[in-house]
Design a protein around this motif. Structure first.
Motif, PDB file in Angstrom:
ATOM      1  N   ILE A 182      28.337  43.255  35.108  1.00 59.93           N
ATOM      2  CA  ILE A 182      29.284  43.180  36.223  1.00 59.93           C
ATOM      3  C   ILE A 182      30.413  44.173  35.990  1.00 59.93           C
ATOM      4  N   LYS A 183      30.981  44.166  34.784  1.00 55.10           N
ATOM      5  CA  LYS A 183      32.077  45.088  34.458  1.00 55.10           C
ATOM      6  C   LYS A 183      31.634  46.538  34.637  1.00 55.10           C
ATOM      7  N   ASP A 184      30.473  46.874  34.121  1.00 48.35           N
ATOM      8  CA  ASP A 184      29.986  48.251  34.182  1.00 48.35           C
ATOM      9  C   ASP A 184      29.638  48.692  35.605  1.00 48.35           C
ATOM     10  N   SER A 185      29.386  47.746  36.501  1.00 45.69           N
ATOM     11  CA  SER A 185      29.046  48.062  37.892  1.00 45.69           C
ATOM     12  C   SER A 185      30.281  48.272  38.760  1.00 45.69           C
ATOM     13  N   LEU A 186      31.446  47.870  38.272  1.00 45.16           N
ATOM     14  CA  LEU A 186      32.671  47.985  39.065  1.00 45.16           C
ATOM     15  C   LEU A 186      33.058  49.451  39.270  1.00 45.16           C
ATOM     16  N   PRO A 187      33.570  49.765  40.449  1.00 46.69           N
ATOM     17  CA  PRO A 187      34.014  51.146  40.683  1.00 46.69           C
ATOM     18  C   PRO A 187      35.260  51.475  39.854  1.00 46.69           C
ATOM     19  N   THR A 188      35.489  52.750  39.661  1.00 44.53           N
ATOM     20  CA  THR A 188      36.653  53.220  38.920  1.00 44.53           C
ATOM     21  C   THR A 188      37.925  52.633  39.529  1.00 44.53           C
ATOM     22  N   GLY A 189      38.814  52.189  38.659  1.00 43.17           N
ATOM     23  CA  GLY A 189      40.091  51.640  39.101  1.00 43.17           C
ATOM     24  C   GLY A 189      40.089  50.142  39.326  1.00 43.17           C
ATOM     25  N   SER A 190      38.932  49.519  39.195  1.00 45.30           N
ATOM     26  CA  SER A 190      38.839  48.079  39.468  1.00 45.30           C
ATOM     27  C   SER A 190      39.630  47.227  38.486  1.00 45.30           C
ATOM     28  N   MET A 191      39.691  47.633  37.216  1.00 40.12           N
ATOM     29  CA  MET A 191      40.465  46.851  36.241  1.00 40.12           C
ATOM     30  C   MET A 191      41.934  46.801  36.656  1.00 40.12           C
ATOM     31  N   HIS A 192      42.453  47.961  37.092  1.00 42.04           N
ATOM     32  CA  HIS A 192      43.844  48.024  37.541  1.00 42.04           C
ATOM     33  C   HIS A 192      44.035  47.214  38.828  1.00 42.04           C
ATOM     34  N   ARG A 193      43.080  47.304  39.727  1.00 46.39           N
ATOM     35  CA  ARG A 193      43.175  46.555  40.989  1.00 46.39           C
ATOM     36  C   ARG A 193      43.198  45.054  40.732  1.00 46.39           C
ATOM     37  N   ILE A 194      42.280  44.578  39.892  1.00 45.92           N
ATOM     38  CA  ILE A 194      42.230  43.146  39.576  1.00 45.92           C
ATOM     39  C   ILE A 194      43.529  42.720  38.901  1.00 45.92           C
ATOM     40  N   ALA A 195      43.998  43.531  37.967  1.00 43.93           N
ATOM     41  CA  ALA A 195      45.249  43.214  37.266  1.00 43.93           C
ATOM     42  C   ALA A 195      46.405  43.101  38.255  1.00 43.93           C
ATOM     43  N   ASP A 196      46.504  44.062  39.168  1.00 48.55           N
ATOM     44  CA  ASP A 196      47.586  44.048  40.159  1.00 48.55           C
ATOM     45  C   ASP A 196      47.487  42.827  41.072  1.00 48.55           C
ATOM     46  N   GLU A 197      46.279  42.550  41.558  1.00 44.33           N
ATOM     47  CA  GLU A 197      46.093  41.435  42.491  1.00 44.33           C
ATOM     48  C   GLU A 197      46.376  40.082  41.852  1.00 44.33           C
ATOM     49  N   LEU A 198      46.093  39.954  40.555  1.00 43.80           N
ATOM     50  CA  LEU A 198      46.265  38.669  39.874  1.00 43.80           C
ATOM     51  C   LEU A 198      47.525  38.619  39.016  1.00 43.80           C
ATOM     52  N   ASN A 199      48.329  39.692  39.088  1.00 43.83           N
ATOM     53  CA  ASN A 199      49.572  39.760  38.319  1.00 43.83           C
ATOM     54  C   ASN A 199      49.316  39.578  36.820  1.00 43.83           C
ATOM     55  N   LEU A 200      48.319  40.306  36.320  1.00 38.84           N
ATOM     56  CA  LEU A 200      47.957  40.301  34.903  1.00 38.84           C
ATOM     57  C   LEU A 200      48.089  41.719  34.366  1.00 38.84           C
ATOM     58  N   SER A 201      48.118  41.858  33.051  1.00 38.66           N
ATOM     59  CA  SER A 201      48.062  43.199  32.482  1.00 38.66           C
ATOM     60  C   SER A 201      46.615  43.691  32.533  1.00 38.66           C
ATOM     61  N   VAL A 202      46.465  45.003  32.562  1.00 37.78           N
ATOM     62  CA  VAL A 202      45.122  45.593  32.577  1.00 37.78           C
ATOM     63  C   VAL A 202      44.368  45.191  31.315  1.00 37.78           C
ATOM     64  N   GLU A 203      45.059  45.141  30.176  1.00 40.45           N
ATOM     65  CA  GLU A 203      44.405  44.758  28.923  1.00 40.45           C
ATOM     66  C   GLU A 203      43.904  43.317  28.967  1.00 40.45           C
ATOM     67  N   THR A 204      44.624  42.436  29.646  1.00 43.19           N
ATOM     68  CA  THR A 204      44.160  41.058  29.777  1.00 43.19           C
ATOM     69  C   THR A 204      42.869  41.011  30.577  1.00 43.19           C
ATOM     70  N   VAL A 205      42.791  41.809  31.638  1.00 44.39           N
ATOM     71  CA  VAL A 205      41.557  41.873  32.436  1.00 44.39           C
ATOM     72  C   VAL A 205      40.425  42.439  31.584  1.00 44.39           C
ATOM     73  N   ARG A 206      40.698  43.471  30.823  1.00 49.40           N
ATOM     74  CA  ARG A 206      39.663  44.048  29.944  1.00 49.40           C
ATOM     75  C   ARG A 206      39.218  43.028  28.901  1.00 49.40           C
ATOM     76  N   ASN A 207      40.153  42.243  28.384  1.00 48.83           N
ATOM     77  CA  ASN A 207      39.799  41.200  27.405  1.00 48.83           C
ATOM     78  C   ASN A 207      38.847  40.185  28.024  1.00 48.83           C
ATOM     79  N   PHE A 208      39.006  39.897  29.311  1.00 52.53           N
ATOM     80  CA  PHE A 208      38.109  38.975  29.998  1.00 52.53           C
ATOM     81  C   PHE A 208      36.669  39.478  29.926  1.00 52.53           C
ATOM     82  N   PHE A 209      36.504  40.799  30.008  1.00 52.10           N
ATOM     83  CA  PHE A 209      35.163  41.390  29.998  1.00 52.10           C
ATOM     84  C   PHE A 209      34.696  41.762  28.598  1.00 52.10           C
ATOM     85  N   GLY A 210      35.337  41.224  27.580  1.00 50.88           N
ATOM     86  CA  GLY A 210      34.864  41.417  26.220  1.00 50.88           C
ATOM     87  C   GLY A 210      35.751  42.280  25.354  1.00 50.88           C
TER      88      GLY A 210
END
Length: 84
Positions: free
Chosen positions: A13-41
């Motif tokens: 799922i992570k690898d299928s996401l388009p470029t910039g998705s980690m930042h988008r998810i982080a912004d939408e959920l008010n999380l840091s980008v690193e926290t979103v990346r940690n979710f994906f391993g």
């Protein structure tokens, strides 16, 4: 909501996401980008937080038990947008 998937499914799922998705998810959920990346391993707990995933060794990279699927749900929604 709790959910269990394989680590390989989560990474696919992570690898299928388009470029910039980690930042988008982080912004939408008010999380840091690193926290979103940690979710994906990721393992950056200096700049990101733990996200309630529990790994159990096994086939397909093992099982991942998710305490909260909000990040996964946003990632799946982004993938659905891309396939419209």
């Amino acid at each position: 909501m709790n959910r269990t998937i394989t680590f390989n499914e989560l990474r696919k799922i992570k690898d299928s996401l388009p470029t910039g998705s980690m930042h988008r998810i982080a912004d939408e959920l008010n999380l840091s980008v690193e926290t979103v990346r940690n979710f994906f391993g990721g393992h950056n707990f200096k700049d990101g937080k733990s996200v309630g995933i529990h790994l159990e060794p096994g086939p397909d990279g093992g099982l991942v038990m998710l305490d909260d699927t909000t990040v996964l749900d946003r990632a799946i929604a982004i993938l659905k947008e891309e396939n419209v």
